[in-house]
Design a protein around this motif. Structure first.
Motif, short mmCIF file in Angstrom:
data_model
loop_
_atom_site.label_atom_id
_atom_site.label_comp_id
_atom_site.label_asym_id
_atom_site.label_seq_id
_atom_site.Cartn_x
_atom_site.Cartn_y
_atom_site.Cartn_z
N GLU A 98 4.23 4.57 8.18
CA GLU A 98 4.91 3.32 8.33
C GLU A 98 6.22 3.37 9.22
O GLU A 98 6.56 2.53 9.93
N GLY A 99 6.96 4.42 8.81
CA GLY A 99 8.29 4.51 9.21
C GLY A 99 8.09 5.03 10.66
O GLY A 99 8.98 4.57 11.64
N GLU A 142 5.71 6.61 3.43
CA GLU A 142 4.91 5.42 2.96
C GLU A 142 3.73 5.32 4.20
O GLU A 142 4.37 5.54 5.49
N TYR A 143 2.69 5.08 3.69
CA TYR A 143 1.68 4.97 4.66
C TYR A 143 0.33 4.10 4.11
O TYR A 143 0.52 3.38 2.91
N HIS A 144 -0.30 3.56 4.89
CA HIS A 144 -1.63 2.78 4.69
C HIS A 144 -2.66 3.17 5.59
O HIS A 144 -2.41 3.85 6.65
N CYS A 145 -3.79 2.68 5.20
CA CYS A 145 -4.86 2.82 6.03
C CYS A 145 -4.70 1.91 7.15
O CYS A 145 -4.48 0.59 6.97
N GLY A 146 -4.99 2.29 8.59
CA GLY A 146 -4.92 1.43 9.81
C GLY A 146 -6.04 0.47 9.55
O GLY A 146 -5.52 -0.93 9.77
N MET A 188 -4.77 -0.69 1.68
CA MET A 188 -4.82 0.50 0.80
C MET A 188 -3.46 1.39 1.22
O MET A 188 -3.18 1.41 2.43
N LYS A 189 -2.75 1.35 0.20
CA LYS A 189 -1.48 1.84 0.25
C LYS A 189 -1.09 3.52 -0.41
O LYS A 189 -1.72 3.59 -1.39
N GLY A 190 -0.17 4.19 0.24
CA GLY A 190 0.33 5.55 -0.65
C GLY A 190 1.74 5.95 -0.05
O GLY A 190 2.34 5.33 0.88
N VAL A 191 2.26 6.89 -0.65
CA VAL A 191 3.63 7.57 -0.41
C VAL A 191 3.46 8.93 -0.66
O VAL A 191 2.60 9.56 -1.70
N VAL A 192 4.30 9.87 0.22
CA VAL A 192 4.50 11.17 0.19
C VAL A 192 5.88 11.45 0.05
O VAL A 192 6.59 10.78 0.79
#
Length: 105
Positions: free
Chosen positions: A62-63, A88-92, A97-101
């Motif tokens: 996302e960033g 932070e990320y999500h599935c395109g 669907m969200k996640g974070v590293v």
């Protein structure tokens, strides 16, 4: 890397191995990232592995807007995280669907 210690009045030199980078696996199934949150050290790699039966997914950070290519069942995509931060990320194709590293020192 050299390590020096003083033992009984003697200087002892030794070698210490640098820390090895780790590879953390995030599985994708049931339209979810599992685990949804991972904590790693700078230099570690996260590999996303698609375990769905028929659906392709991607990882969109996302960033930065960086997005993987779509990967299909039993395919994977990896990315190293050299610097500390929260990613932070999500599935395109499936933004729910969200996640974070989380990369910490």
């Amino acid at each position: 890397m050299f390590q020096a210690t003083l033992a009984g009045g003697l200087l002892v030199l030794g070698l210490s191995a640098p820390l090895q980078a780790a590879d953390v696996i995030v599985e994708i199934s049931d339209y979810r990232f599992k685990p949804a949150e991972v904590r790693i050290r700078p230099g570690d790699t996260v590999t996303w592995l698609n375990r769905e039966k028929r659906t392709s997914h991607s990882v969109l950070l996302e960033g930065t807007g960086e997005e993987s290519e779509r990967f299909f069942p039993d395919e994977k995509w990896s990315r190293a995280f050299p610097q500390a931060g929260r990613f932070e990320y999500h599935c395109g194709p499936h933004p729910e669907m969200k996640g974070v590293v989380i990369v910490g020192d």
